[in-house]
Design a protein around this motif. Structure first.
Motif: not given
Length: 502
Positions: A169-187
């Motif tokens: 939620n902190t990531c979405f709230e802080s950076f989501g206005d500019r980040v348009k591709h999110w990955v939740t978890v790697n491998e």
């Protein structure tokens, strides 16, 4: 398996007579070409500006890396991100895949945001956008905060789900206005095996005889528990994003799996069945619930009561919880039927699958693995899982230099490797696979999770003897740049065709 073989033989026959005529314009409109790294592997500054340890700091400082190296400095991107973004722009990348370090943004795992960490990621994202480069952000890439690991054994506790969701939620709230591709978890389909079955990677949990010298654990149960919590955490973050942010931020969210492909070690029916079973265990472990809302039937029947159950509500939340699926793809493996494994009183992941895996390890200079496994993986996703939108988020070639400290520009074998995979990717898309992006691993030489500083994957090399970690362009960087800027794939002896579709 026979149908896949036939498919690929037909696909090979469809290659343009002059493969060098293939350009990026032959890929679909909007197709994304990029390169990637991850936070612990590239940032450095491990104890600066409020960052606290992750389980990887603990692991490497105990000397478990092959060369006893750590990510304390790595490529030092924390201090050189502007220089790196300039190199990305000059190369012609559409996008850069990186991860946010949980213990840099929220050092204690929960609670207060670190203003210096927030500033760094805002600056990096802004610098990328200023240069016309899309940020593709992984929220969690292995570097779990050590404080939470100490508090409740990390992924083994359902408390992980709430802490992860708050962090996302902190990531979405802080950076989501500019980040348009999110990955939740790697491998998640390998973190659980290496961390909780054989114990080769942090948090180094395992039980005899499946692993040795571990810090505790149970290889028969813990991989499945950790995977279950990662799956639920992923679904929780996707639900949060869709309910709260997606309409206004207009981004896309998915998960990234390790996309190894398993081939039979021999032409026996037993090994063919073992390869099919291993693909269901490895890929289906997450793809099946993401598409169908439950774990694969073969896993249910073989793991039995040790396999966690998805409630009706959880199943609804997990099913369809992706806009795309990322895959990190490397050379294939061979599967042999293990007749004795299923009779053991104590079993782990591989014993449950009754498979012995023979990794393809002969990746040395002068030998290029045939890339046919990527085409088979994509065809498998198309036929079994409804052809989901796919991002190839990692694909690359790691070499072991004879003289690690020597700066070497000549890596035409890496260019050949990438060209061969791009040709197969083009053919798979032409055959209907919904692939939307391809990212080279890695943009820079990084601290490799399996190899430390022994094996190098970078398009750009790093002079590890230089205090400033000086960057230098290898031939493969120039090759990829030429392709990205409109050049044709040059003929670099595509020797994989001699292997056919085997």
């Amino acid at each position: 398996m026979a149908l896949l073989l036939l498919f690929f033989l037909l696909l090979l026959s469809a290659l343009p007579r002059d493969a060098a005529a293939l350009t990026r314009r032959d890929f679909p409109g909007g197709f994304i070409f990029g390169a990637g790294t991850s936070a612990y592997q590239v940032e450095g500054a491990a104890a600066e500006d409020g960052r606290k340890p992750s389980i990887w700091d603990t692991f490497t400082h105990q000397g478990y890396s092959p060369d006893k190296s750590t990510g304390d400095v790595a490529a030092d991107q924390y201090h050189h991100y502007k220089d790196d973004v300039k190199l990305m722009h000059e190369m012609g990348l559409d996008a850069y895949r990186f991860s946010i370090a949980w213990p840099r943004l929220i050092p204690d795992g929960r609670g207060k945001i670190n203003p210096k960490g927030l500033e760094y990621y805002n600056n990096l994202i802004d610098e990328l956008i200023l240069h016309g480069i899309q940020p593709h952000v992984t929220i969690y890439h292995f570097d779990f905060p050590q404080s939470l690991q100490d508090e409740y054994n990390g992924l083994l506790s359902p408390r992980f789900i709430d802490d992860y969701t708050a962090y996302a939620n902190t990531c979405f709230e802080s950076f989501g206005d500019r980040v348009k591709h999110w990955v939740t978890v790697n491998e998640p389909n390998i973190e659980t095996i290496s961390g909780f079955d054989d114990g080769t990677l942090p948090p180094r949990r395992c039980s005899y005889p499946f692993g040795v010298n571990c810090t505790g654990g149970n290889s028969s149960t813990e991989p499945y528990i950790a995977a279950h919590h990662l799956l639920l955490a992923h679904a929780s973050a996707v639900s949060l994003y869709r309910d709260t942010y997606q309409v206004t931020q207009k981004g896309h969210i998915g998960i990234t799996l390790l996309g190894l492909w398993y081939e039979p070690a021999t032409n026996t029916s037993q090994d063919a069945a073992a390869a099919t079973r291993m693909n269901d265990f490895h890929i289906g472990w997450f793809m099946y619930p993401l598409v169908y809302g439950d774990y694969p039937p073969v896993m249910r029947s073989r793991v039995g009561a040790r396999m966690p159950r998805l409630t009706v509500e959880q199943s609804k939340k997990v099913s369809g919880s992706y806009d795309f699926i990322g895959f990190n793809h490397y050379p294939d493996n061979r599967a042999r039927a293990d007749k004795s494994a299923f009779n053991l009183k104590q079993r782990d992941y591989y014993a449950d699958a009754a498979v012995i895996v023979d990794p393809v390890t002969d990746i040395q200079e002068g030998y290029v693995e045939p890339p046919c496994a990527l085409g088979k993986l994509l065809e498998h996703l198309k036929l079994k899982y409804g052809n989901p939108p796919v991002m190839i988020y990692e694909n690359g070639y790691g070499d072991i230099p004879k003289t690690p400290s020597k700066i070497e520009y000549d890596d035409d074998y890496r260019s050949e490797f990438l060209q061969n995979y791009l040709e197969v990717l083009y053919l798979s898309i032409r055959n209907g696979s919904d692939v939307r992006g391809y990212f080279v691993w890695s943009f820079l030489d990084v601290f490799e999770v399996l190899y430390g500083n022994v094996r190098r994957f970078g398009l750009y090399g790093i002079d590890m003897n230089s205090e400033r970690r000086t960057r230098y362009a290898r031939n493969s960087a120039r090759w990829y740049s030429g392709f990205l800027n409109g050049g044709e794939l040059r003929p670099v002896s595509p020797s994989w065709k001699a292997y056919g579709a085997a």
